[in-house]
Design an enzyme around this catalytic site. Structure first.
Site, PDB file in Angstrom:
ATOM      1  N   LEU A   1       0.854  -1.177   0.000  1.00 50.71           N
ATOM      2  CA  LEU A   1       0.000   0.000   0.000  1.00 50.71           C
ATOM      3  C   LEU A   1       0.898   1.239   0.000  1.00 50.71           C
ATOM      4  CD1 LEU A   1      -3.259   0.336   2.050  1.00 50.71           C
ATOM      5  CD2 LEU A   1      -1.795   2.306   1.660  1.00 50.71           C
TER       6      LEU A   1
ATOM      7  N   HIS B   1     -12.062   9.640  -2.179  1.00 52.13           N
ATOM      8  CA  HIS B   1     -12.658   8.722  -3.147  1.00 52.13           C
ATOM      9  C   HIS B   1     -13.437   9.452  -4.229  1.00 52.13           C
ATOM     10  CE1 HIS B   1     -12.129   6.464   0.661  1.00 52.13           C
ATOM     11  NE2 HIS B   1     -11.611   5.578  -0.167  1.00 52.13           N
TER      12      HIS B   1
END
Length: 759
Positions: free
Chosen positions: A468, A541
């Site tokens: 990540l 997002h």
């Protein structure tokens, strides 16, 4: 132009008392050193030490020449390697075909590797000209074989030195990616430009060690090693104890380097040639034999300040500076030559002066070399295609096998996500050296299912779940691209790109520019992004900022909005990467991934049958082409991404107001499809730019500028989202562009009155 370190060196060599000749060409290994328990010895013959001295002297005199050239307004770079010449041992003890990504104080390495290359040539073969090459680079001459006059870099394709201009370690993620590719992905791309036993050499400064980019690279190397993967990487920290004027705390660098899990550590603290060469050889051999990363802690000093403009006495005492003179690696080599009877002190100085005379002669010879003369010549590497890679074709039988007989073109209407998935499958089938990598792309198949099934079809070596860490994802892709792999990295959300965008700006885009096209980064970066997700989101997002991607020279940015276009656009990005060596970003609107309808439930207006490879629609997806919707002549709406379905719905509402529209989907945001935009714009008296990004730094600014620059523009307006981050929940509607905004602005634009409007 005398330098104090030059005077000090000469005085100290003259004062050396010639010892009785004691030829000694071998040094017995330290029995306490576990790497030498087999009784191995490290040879330090006279020839090796002389080669070390010559490379170090050449580097030192080139630093002097850089200052001389600057004093004549003919040189433009004075960050030197003086005090770092111990790195010449690396150039001597690594192979010429070990790819190297170097710190900017790597003059000794460059000189040593060039000499080693010259020694390996057969009669009649041409050697590189390291002195002239560096001087041409210092003077920004077009004849510079490294960058073609664009920057001072250490690099040369013949020497397998990849040019780097990084000063903060941004090349480290690429080095990790390259080492991982050489060590673990040869099954994907057997035809790599480096042999199976090659190792990657990557050097950096002790100040850069503290940068988050470097820390991410160390972590990635340790993580891959922990997983048992081959990563033949030699990380070389050239530790001079100071970053410009900021001192590195005593002991910090060693502690930081020793604590890296899974990485070996070799401390090269002594500049004496026998110990230096033994330490460097141990580090090189360890990486080559184990295929695991090792850190070489190379203790250095820094002479003549950070650069020519740096007044070192402003932050260091004269005593400190003079004390460092005693640690001069060139002086250590000179003393070794004299003490061991290889050369007398007089011969040392003669050899040193001989190198200096050659450098000064070459420096005078490059005066007047032609420099880049116009804009087109400067930007040429950003536009000129690379040598094309062989193009693979999809065999029909292979497609049937891969799809288990259920070809996507026979599956009826597909959504955008399904169309991208099918296109990715066909791309990987057509390009066996293509690799998909990113967070959650393999086992899970992506957060939105776009990569679902790829790992099952092509295996874990070609579809990789990564750390990540977006810097690692892009850095791995950059390293893989150097080795001949076609990387298809995924950044999970557009907002997550921003902590790693320098991997695209400072590394990917700059490489062809600063290597004069000798090296490129063919890759297609897929990014899920833009706004309008329902029931989910917030800024991270629903990021609607693409400004950074449009501001990177040479980068191609594509936004597919409709499943009918998506496959052709992806194939064009892959072709641009493979054929032209381009870095392409394929930005997928998340909110449209699973949309099916446009106007009414069940109308299927946002689905399409899949066009297989070779379909005529591929021609309509070429770089610079647009897609038109409608035939109205009252208003042209120019948009992209989520703006396309919104504008189409707005156009239907405008029909009730007796307004007939044509909609232009740009699709390509960098470079903008200006030619087709202008051709379409000439037919209209009113143009509305519908831009889902922000008013400041958004796409509409470039579109309006193109229309105005063309002269005699029609009546123009734009409608955009607000200059705001996107909040969570219903509040997002207050800052994002809406259909109501489009209709309102269109009616205002169509009303009476001259001029242009923006909102």
């Amino acid at each position: 132009m005398s330098e104090p370190i030059d005077d000090f060196f000469r005085d100290r060599v003259r004062s050396l008392a010639a010892e009785a000749a004691r030829p000694r060409d071998a040094v017995v290994a330290d029995p306490s050193d576990p790497s030498d328990q087999a009784g191995r010895t490290d040879r330090t013959g006279p020839g090796t030490v002389l080669a070390l001295f010559d490379a170090q002297a050449q580097s030192r005199h080139l630093d002097f020449a850089a200052r001389w050239l600057q004093s004549r307004a003919e040189g433009f770079y004075t960050i030197g390697s003086a005090g770092h010449e111990a790195n010449a041992a690396l150039g001597l003890l690594t192979r010429v075909d070990d790819p190297a990504l170097l710190h900017y104080r790597s003059g000794g390495f460059y000189a040593a590797r060039a000499a080693r290359h010259a020694a390996s040539l057969s009669p009649g073969q041409s050697a590189t000209q390291p002195v002239r090459d560096v001087l041409l680079s210092l003077t920004s001459a077009v004849a510079d074989p490294m960058s073609g006059g664009r920057h001072k870099v250490f690099g040369h394709p013949v020497l397998h030195i990849v040019p780097q201009t990084s000063t903060i370690g941004s090349h480290l993620p690429r080095a990790v990616g390259l080492a991982y590719t050489l060590g673990s992905l040869r099954g994907v791309q057997p035809d790599m430009p480096w042999p199976p036993e090659a190792i990657v050499v990557c050097s950096f400064g002790d100040a850069s060690l503290n940068h988050s980019t470097a820390q991410g690279a160390f972590n990635a190397a340790a993580y891959l090693t922990h997983r048992g993967l081959a990563v033949p990487l030699l990380l070389v920290c050239e530790d001079n104890g100071i970053g410009i004027s900021t001192r590195t705390p005593t002991g910090w660098t060693e502690q930081a380097l020793r604590r890296l899990p899974g990485l070996g550590y070799v401390d090269a603290a002594d500049p004496e040639p026998d110990r230096l060469l033994a330490d460097v050889r141990r580090a090189v051999d360890t990486v080559r034999e184990t295929r695991r990363p090792t850190v070489l802690h190379l203790r250095t000093v820094r002479f003549m300040g950070h650069a020519g403009s740096d007044v070192e006495l402003g932050y260091r005492s004269r005593g400190e500076i003079l004390a460092d003179y005693e640690r001069d690696p060139l002086l250590a080599t000179a003393g070794y030559l004299a003490r061991h009877g290889i050369l007398s002190p007089e011969q040392v100085l003669e050899r040193y002066e001989s190198v200096g005379e050659r450098v000064r002669s070459e420096a005078e010879a490059v005066l007047g070399e032609r420099r880049l003369r116009d804009r087109a010549e400067v930007v040429r590497p950003l536009r000129t295609p690379a040598a094309p890679r062989p193009q693979s074709q999809v065999v029909a039988a292979d497609r049937v096998t891969t799809w288990a007989g259920a070809l996507p073109e026979a599956q009826g209407a597909l959504t955008l996500a399904q169309a991208v998935n099918a296109a990715l499958t066909d791309v990987m089938l057509a390009h066996p050296h293509a690799v998909v990598l990113g967070e959650d792309v393999a086992v899970k198949g992506g957060v939105y299912g776009v990569t679902r099934g790829l790992r099952k079809r092509f295996g874990g070596a070609r579809v990789l779940d990564t750390l990540l860490d977006e810097q690692t994802i892009l850095g791995t892709a950059l390293g893989a691209a150097l080795a001949g792999v076609l990387p298809l990295p995924e950044i999970q959300y557009l907002a997550y790109l921003h902590n790693a965008e320098d991997q695209l700006r400072g590394e990917a885009a700059s490489l062809p520019f600063f290597s004069d096209g000798s090296y490129r980064n063919p890759m297609v970066v897929r990014i899920a992004g833009l706004a309008y997700q329902k029931g989910f989101g917030g800024h991270f997002h629903n990021d609607n900022s693409v400004a950074v991607l449009r501001d990177i020279p040479g980068l191609v940015l594509c936004v597919p909005s409709h499943p009918q276009d998506a496959p052709a656009l992806l194939r064009e990005c892959v072709a641009l990467a493979e054929r032209d060596g381009r870095v392409c970003v394929y930005l997928e609107p998340i909110a449209l991934y699973h949309s099916r309808d446009l106007h009414e439930p069940g109308d299927g207006g946002w689905t399409a049958t899949y066009p297989p490879p070779g379909d005529p629609s591929d021609r309509a997806g070429r770089l610079g082409t647009v897609r038109r919707h409608g035939t109205g002549t009252d208003l042209l709406m120019v948009t992209f991404g989520n703006g396309v379905p919104m504008a189409l719905r707005a156009a239907r509402r405008l029909e009730a107001e007796q307004v007939a529209c044509t909609l232009l989907d740009l699709r390509w945001l960098a470079p903008l499809p200006v030619e087709e935009l202008l051709a379409e714009a000439r037919r209209f008296e009113r143009i509305l730019v519908v831009d889902e990004t922000r008013a400041g730094g958004g796409v509409s600014e470039g579109v309006l500028a193109a229309l105005v620059d063309a002269g005699d523009p029609p009546r123009l307006a734009r409608v955009t989202s607000a200059d705001s981050f996107v909040p969570l929940g219903p509040a997002a509607a207050h800052v994002l562009l809406s259909e109501d905004d489009i209709v309102r602005e269109a009616l205002l634009l169509l009303g009476p009155g001259p001029g242009q409007r923006t909102s």
